[in-house]
Design a protein around this motif. Structure first.
Motif, PDB file in Angstrom:
ATOM      1  N   UNK A  26      78.741  48.795  55.739  1.00 53.63           N
ATOM      2  CA  UNK A  26      77.473  49.346  55.263  1.00 53.63           C
ATOM      3  C   UNK A  26      76.985  50.437  56.215  1.00 53.63           C
ATOM      4  N   UNK A  27      76.000  51.175  55.771  1.00 51.94           N
ATOM      5  CA  UNK A  27      75.463  52.280  56.575  1.00 51.94           C
ATOM      6  C   UNK A  27      74.326  51.763  57.453  1.00 51.94           C
ATOM      7  N   UNK A  28      74.711  51.061  58.543  1.00 48.84           N
ATOM      8  CA  UNK A  28      73.761  50.680  59.581  1.00 48.84           C
ATOM      9  C   UNK A  28      74.151  51.438  60.838  1.00 48.84           C
ATOM     10  N   UNK A  29      73.219  51.566  61.755  1.00 49.76           N
ATOM     11  CA  UNK A  29      73.510  52.388  62.934  1.00 49.76           C
ATOM     12  C   UNK A  29      72.827  51.825  64.167  1.00 49.76           C
ATOM     13  N   UNK A  30      73.364  52.198  65.322  1.00 58.23           N
ATOM     14  CA  UNK A  30      72.716  51.934  66.605  1.00 58.23           C
ATOM     15  C   UNK A  30      72.285  53.272  67.185  1.00 58.23           C
ATOM     16  N   UNK A  31      71.008  53.415  67.404  1.00 57.02           N
ATOM     17  CA  UNK A  31      70.481  54.586  68.097  1.00 57.02           C
ATOM     18  C   UNK A  31      70.094  54.149  69.502  1.00 57.02           C
ATOM     19  N   UNK A  32      70.735  54.738  70.495  1.00 59.17           N
ATOM     20  CA  UNK A  32      70.504  54.321  71.877  1.00 59.17           C
ATOM     21  C   UNK A  32      69.038  54.428  72.252  1.00 59.17           C
ATOM     22  N   UNK A  33      68.370  55.440  71.749  1.00 55.41           N
ATOM     23  CA  UNK A  33      66.955  55.641  72.105  1.00 55.41           C
ATOM     24  C   UNK A  33      66.066  54.533  71.546  1.00 55.41           C
ATOM     25  N   UNK A  34      66.561  53.777  70.557  1.00 60.29           N
ATOM     26  CA  UNK A  34      65.773  52.706  69.960  1.00 60.29           C
ATOM     27  C   UNK A  34      66.084  51.338  70.563  1.00 60.29           C
ATOM     28  N   UNK A  35      67.079  51.283  71.451  1.00 61.74           N
ATOM     29  CA  UNK A  35      67.446  50.023  72.084  1.00 61.74           C
ATOM     30  C   UNK A  35      66.461  49.664  73.187  1.00 61.74           C
ATOM     31  N   UNK A  36      66.355  48.377  73.478  1.00 58.56           N
ATOM     32  CA  UNK A  36      65.512  47.933  74.581  1.00 58.56           C
ATOM     33  C   UNK A  36      66.162  48.319  75.909  1.00 58.56           C
ATOM     34  N   UNK A  37      65.379  48.282  76.968  1.00 58.60           N
ATOM     35  CA  UNK A  37      65.888  48.734  78.262  1.00 58.60           C
ATOM     36  C   UNK A  37      66.821  47.724  78.921  1.00 58.60           C
ATOM     37  N   UNK A  38      66.748  46.458  78.500  1.00 56.46           N
ATOM     38  CA  UNK A  38      67.666  45.456  79.044  1.00 56.46           C
ATOM     39  C   UNK A  38      68.212  44.610  77.889  1.00 56.46           C
TER      40      UNK A  38
END
Length: 224
Positions: free
Chosen positions: A16-28
């Motif tokens: 499916x069209x899911x994504x990981x955006x690094x800027x949206x990830x938590x810091x830890x």
């Protein structure tokens, strides 16, 4: 191509069209894990995914002679301090961890086409923590921890059932925690979040411990 290869090729499907955006990830990583775990658990609780347990994880340990070995265990707690599960310390995994505490965890979250991979070191949780969790278990599971000499050869199923009956008679009321049973916490050194994407161009982001970062962790995107 053999018949078996053709049959397996027919199973291929796109993600499916899911994504990981690094800027949206938590810091830890523990906070990011909590987000993904909550989303996965919500899916797992739906009737069409009743077979799936979000807290099931594959634990890989290593034996100097036999090499790596893996098995599925259940996550019983997580947070910034690590990922906790419970076991018989005299089991194969318990003995291997005592000899070499370096382990890996894999959370195969198929419904959301995700996986999380943890690399770290396993250490025993405090006695009080093991006591508290053992007390919360059903009586049958408590007795099973006494009856099973985990990973050891046994003559037949009847032997195990006799052991269960013996310990049930020995502890008619409260069942104490066996001294050989308790919790292990995997303190992570690296945590990778993997998201399936179309055309096999998956998203991969790995957190690594980094004292130079304010959060104590660095984040790096990896090629699929």
């Amino acid at each position: 191509m053999t018949t078996e290869q053709r049959d397996l090729a027919a199973l291929r499907r796109d993600y499916a069209e899911r994504a990981i955006e690094v800027t949206e990830l938590t810091s830890e990583p523990s906070a990011q894990f909590a987000r993904w775990f909550a989303e996965t658990d919500a899916v797992a609780r739906k009737s069409d995914a009743a077979w799936f347990e979000a807290n099931a994880m594959v634990l890989t340990t290593c034996d100097q002679g036999a090499g790596p070995s893996s098995r599925t265990v259940l996550l019983k707690g997580y947070g910034p301090e690590g990922f906790t599960f419970y076991t018989n310390f005299a089991s194969r995994k318990g003995r291997q961890i005592a000899a070499d505490p370096r382990v890996a965890l894999l959370f195969p979250w198929y419904p959301l086409e995700r996986q999380v991979i943890v690399q770290g070191r396993a250490e025993r949780v405090p006695e009080w923590e093991s006591d508290a969790y053992f007390a919360s278990r059903p009586r049958g599971a408590q007795l099973g921890a006494w009856a099973s000499e985990q990973s050891q050869p046994i003559p037949d199923r009847a032997w195990l059932e006799r052991r269960l009956a013996e310990f049930s008679a020995r502890y008619p009321d409260r069942v104490p925690r066996p001294p050989h049973w308790g919790g292990l916490r995997v303190v992570p050194e690296a945590v990778e979040f993997w998201q399936g994407r179309p055309d096999r161009l998956h998203d991969r982001v790995i957190y690594r411990r980094d004292a130079a970062e304010e959060s104590g962790w660095s984040r790096t995107r990896l090629s699929p």
